[in-house]
Design a protein around this motif. Structure first.
Motif, PDB file in Angstrom:
ATOM      1  N   LEU A  57      -8.404  -2.628  -1.770  1.00  0.00           N
ATOM      2  CA  LEU A  57      -8.629  -3.220  -0.453  1.00  0.00           C
ATOM      3  C   LEU A  57      -7.472  -2.906   0.485  1.00  0.00           C
ATOM      4  O   LEU A  57      -7.686  -2.548   1.658  1.00  0.00           O
ATOM      5  N   ALA A  58      -6.242  -3.023  -0.005  1.00  0.00           N
ATOM      6  CA  ALA A  58      -5.066  -2.735   0.829  1.00  0.00           C
ATOM      7  C   ALA A  58      -5.108  -1.307   1.361  1.00  0.00           C
ATOM      8  O   ALA A  58      -4.714  -1.045   2.508  1.00  0.00           O
ATOM      9  N   ALA A  59      -5.622  -0.391   0.549  1.00  0.00           N
ATOM     10  CA  ALA A  59      -5.653   1.015   0.946  1.00  0.00           C
ATOM     11  C   ALA A  59      -6.710   1.299   2.008  1.00  0.00           C
ATOM     12  O   ALA A  59      -6.550   2.244   2.792  1.00  0.00           O
ATOM     13  N   GLN A  60      -7.772   0.481   2.046  1.00  0.00           N
ATOM     14  CA  GLN A  60      -8.852   0.799   2.979  1.00  0.00           C
ATOM     15  C   GLN A  60      -8.912  -0.101   4.199  1.00  0.00           C
ATOM     16  O   GLN A  60      -9.710   0.141   5.110  1.00  0.00           O
ATOM     17  N   LEU A  61      -8.056  -1.130   4.270  1.00  0.00           N
ATOM     18  CA  LEU A  61      -8.050  -1.991   5.455  1.00  0.00           C
ATOM     19  C   LEU A  61      -7.569  -1.202   6.673  1.00  0.00           C
ATOM     20  O   LEU A  61      -6.709  -0.331   6.555  1.00  0.00           O
ATOM     21  N   PRO A  62      -8.097  -1.522   7.857  1.00  0.00           N
ATOM     22  CA  PRO A  62      -7.582  -0.872   9.068  1.00  0.00           C
ATOM     23  C   PRO A  62      -6.136  -1.261   9.327  1.00  0.00           C
ATOM     24  O   PRO A  62      -5.682  -2.321   8.905  1.00  0.00           O
ATOM     25  N   GLY A  63      -5.405  -0.393  10.003  1.00  0.00           N
ATOM     26  CA  GLY A  63      -3.996  -0.644  10.240  1.00  0.00           C
ATOM     27  C   GLY A  63      -3.162  -0.189   9.059  1.00  0.00           C
ATOM     28  O   GLY A  63      -3.615   0.562   8.189  1.00  0.00           O
ATOM     29  N   SER A  64      -1.934  -0.670   8.995  1.00  0.00           N
ATOM     30  CA  SER A  64      -1.021  -0.248   7.933  1.00  0.00           C
ATOM     31  C   SER A  64      -0.128  -1.414   7.527  1.00  0.00           C
ATOM     32  O   SER A  64      -0.092  -2.454   8.190  1.00  0.00           O
ATOM     33  N   GLY A  65       0.569  -1.232   6.409  1.00  0.00           N
ATOM     34  CA  GLY A  65       1.523  -2.238   5.956  1.00  0.00           C
ATOM     35  C   GLY A  65       0.935  -3.321   5.078  1.00  0.00           C
ATOM     36  O   GLY A  65       1.633  -4.270   4.718  1.00  0.00           O
ATOM     37  N   HIS A  66      -0.339  -3.194   4.697  1.00  0.00           N
ATOM     38  CA  HIS A  66      -0.964  -4.196   3.837  1.00  0.00           C
ATOM     39  C   HIS A  66      -0.516  -3.982   2.391  1.00  0.00           C
ATOM     40  O   HIS A  66      -0.286  -2.846   1.970  1.00  0.00           O
ATOM     41  N   ARG A  67      -0.435  -5.071   1.626  1.00  0.00           N
ATOM     42  CA  ARG A  67      -0.055  -4.912   0.230  1.00  0.00           C
ATOM     43  C   ARG A  67      -0.544  -6.082  -0.604  1.00  0.00           C
ATOM     44  O   ARG A  67      -0.679  -7.216  -0.107  1.00  0.00           O
ATOM     45  N   PRO A  68      -0.861  -5.829  -1.877  1.00  0.00           N
ATOM     46  CA  PRO A  68      -1.263  -6.909  -2.782  1.00  0.00           C
ATOM     47  C   PRO A  68      -0.061  -7.734  -3.220  1.00  0.00           C
ATOM     48  O   PRO A  68       1.045  -7.203  -3.363  1.00  0.00           O
ATOM     49  N   ILE A  69      -0.279  -9.017  -3.421  1.00  0.00           N
ATOM     50  CA  ILE A  69       0.766  -9.943  -3.886  1.00  0.00           C
ATOM     51  C   ILE A  69       0.173 -10.780  -5.017  1.00  0.00           C
ATOM     52  O   ILE A  69      -0.897 -11.384  -4.850  1.00  0.00           O
ATOM     53  N   HIS A  70       0.854 -10.835  -6.148  1.00  0.00           N
ATOM     54  CA  HIS A  70       0.367 -11.683  -7.247  1.00  0.00           C
ATOM     55  C   HIS A  70       0.547 -13.135  -6.848  1.00  0.00           C
ATOM     56  O   HIS A  70       1.676 -13.616  -6.665  1.00  0.00           O
ATOM     57  N   LEU A  71      -0.579 -13.853  -6.678  1.00  0.00           N
ATOM     58  CA  LEU A  71      -0.529 -15.207  -6.140  1.00  0.00           C
ATOM     59  C   LEU A  71      -1.563 -16.090  -6.827  1.00  0.00           C
ATOM     60  O   LEU A  71      -2.585 -16.468  -6.258  1.00  0.00           O
ATOM     61  N   PRO A  72      -1.328 -16.422  -8.116  1.00  0.00           N
ATOM     62  CA  PRO A  72      -2.212 -17.359  -8.808  1.00  0.00           C
ATOM     63  C   PRO A  72      -1.975 -18.768  -8.284  1.00  0.00           C
ATOM     64  O   PRO A  72      -0.931 -19.061  -7.705  1.00  0.00           O
ATOM     65  N   LEU A  73      -2.950 -19.644  -8.472  1.00  0.00           N
ATOM     66  CA  LEU A  73      -2.848 -20.981  -7.886  1.00  0.00           C
ATOM     67  C   LEU A  73      -2.408 -22.057  -8.875  1.00  0.00           C
ATOM     68  O   LEU A  73      -2.221 -23.200  -8.468  1.00  0.00           O
ATOM     69  N   THR A  74      -2.211 -21.702 -10.129  1.00  0.00           N
ATOM     70  CA  THR A  74      -1.926 -22.730 -11.131  1.00  0.00           C
ATOM     71  C   THR A  74      -0.462 -22.803 -11.537  1.00  0.00           C
ATOM     72  O   THR A  74      -0.093 -23.643 -12.345  1.00  0.00           O
TER      73      THR A  74
END
Length: 257
Positions: A57-74
């Motif tokens: 998803l980060a690679a195909q979103l419009p714009g730039s600078g997007h990145r995945p972050i490990h963010l579990p909720l527990t």
């Protein structure tokens, strides 16, 4: 008393801002990331187990600078580490979308089927989790000075009808928590809920499309809600509902009527 702000604020521009989306690798979270990126935001795509989806998803979103972050909720320690990673990578956080959640279909009348472990998992993920994320990102959001938190709630919070009693209770708690937080976090931070009815995402294990169609047929607009319908409401809450806080918006095709 601090100086009062002027009204007529105009739309909230997202160019140069950073949006953190929990549960951002799929469903409503991914759709929200897409819409916010289209409006100019850089997106931190929070994920639990969907790293590959988040990276794609980060690679195909419009714009730039997007990145995945490990963010579990527990795990609050991991959540705080994610907030530190966002600060190091982006330097700011202006929008937080709490989209991650979980449920399990359990008949409401079968109390024995709702075991303690399942009840706790649903409450922790859907209620304590968003609180922990808001708490961890609070310094960054306050630093923005004009931040927005959008919680993905559910019509189940109002009707008590949903995949399970625990899920209904968790989403009702999320809405009440939003009211409490809106009082204490303003004026720098707005808290808005967006509450759909059934959404065509596969979120509820075992729920068929036929079940969604039957539910939609009972609503005045007779429309099956898609993830992007919810994402549009998220975007509107961020960009245009500038004087809305502590409220939950229904996106249910009138199902509550």
């Amino acid at each position: 008393m601090s100086e009062l702000r002027n009204g007529n604020l105009g739309p909230y521009a997202l160019e140069g801002r950073v949006a953190v989306v929990t549960g951002g690798s799929s469903g409503i979270g991914a759709a929200s990331a897409q819409r916010l990126a289209e409006l100019g935001a850089r997106i931190a795509i929070g994920y639990n187990s969907g790293r590959d989806r988040a990276e794609a998803l980060a690679a195909q979103l419009p714009g730039s600078g997007h990145r995945p972050i490990h963010l579990p909720l527990t795990d609050s320690a991991v959540i705080r580490a994610a907030a530190a990673e966002v600060e190091a990578s982006f330097g700011r956080a202006d929008v937080l979308v709490n989209s991650a959640g979980t449920t399990r279909a359990v008949p409401h009348a079968d109390l024995e089927a709702m075991d303690d472990e399942t009840f706790d998992r649903i409450l922790v993920t859907n209620l304590r989790g968003p609180f922990s994320v808001i708490r961890a990102f609070l310094p960054l959001l306050r630093r923005s000075g004009d931040a927005v938190v959008v919680n993905i709630s559910s019509l189940a919070a109002q009707t008590g009808l949903g995949s399970s009693i625990a899920y209904c209770a968790a989403k009702a708690g999320l809405d009440t928590m939003a009211m409490a937080l809106a009082r204490v976090l303003g004026p720098e931070i707005r808290i808005v809920g967006v509450a759909p009815a059934g959404v065509d995402t596969g979120f509820v294990p075992g729920r068929s499309r036929d079940a969604l169609l039957k539910q939609a047929a009972l609503s005045p607009l007779q429309t099956v809600c898609q993830a992007d319908d919810v994402a549009l409401a998220v975007a509107a809450a961020v960009t245009h509902l500038r004087l809305t806080t502590g409220s939950t918006l229904l996106v249910d095709a009138g199902r509550h009527l």
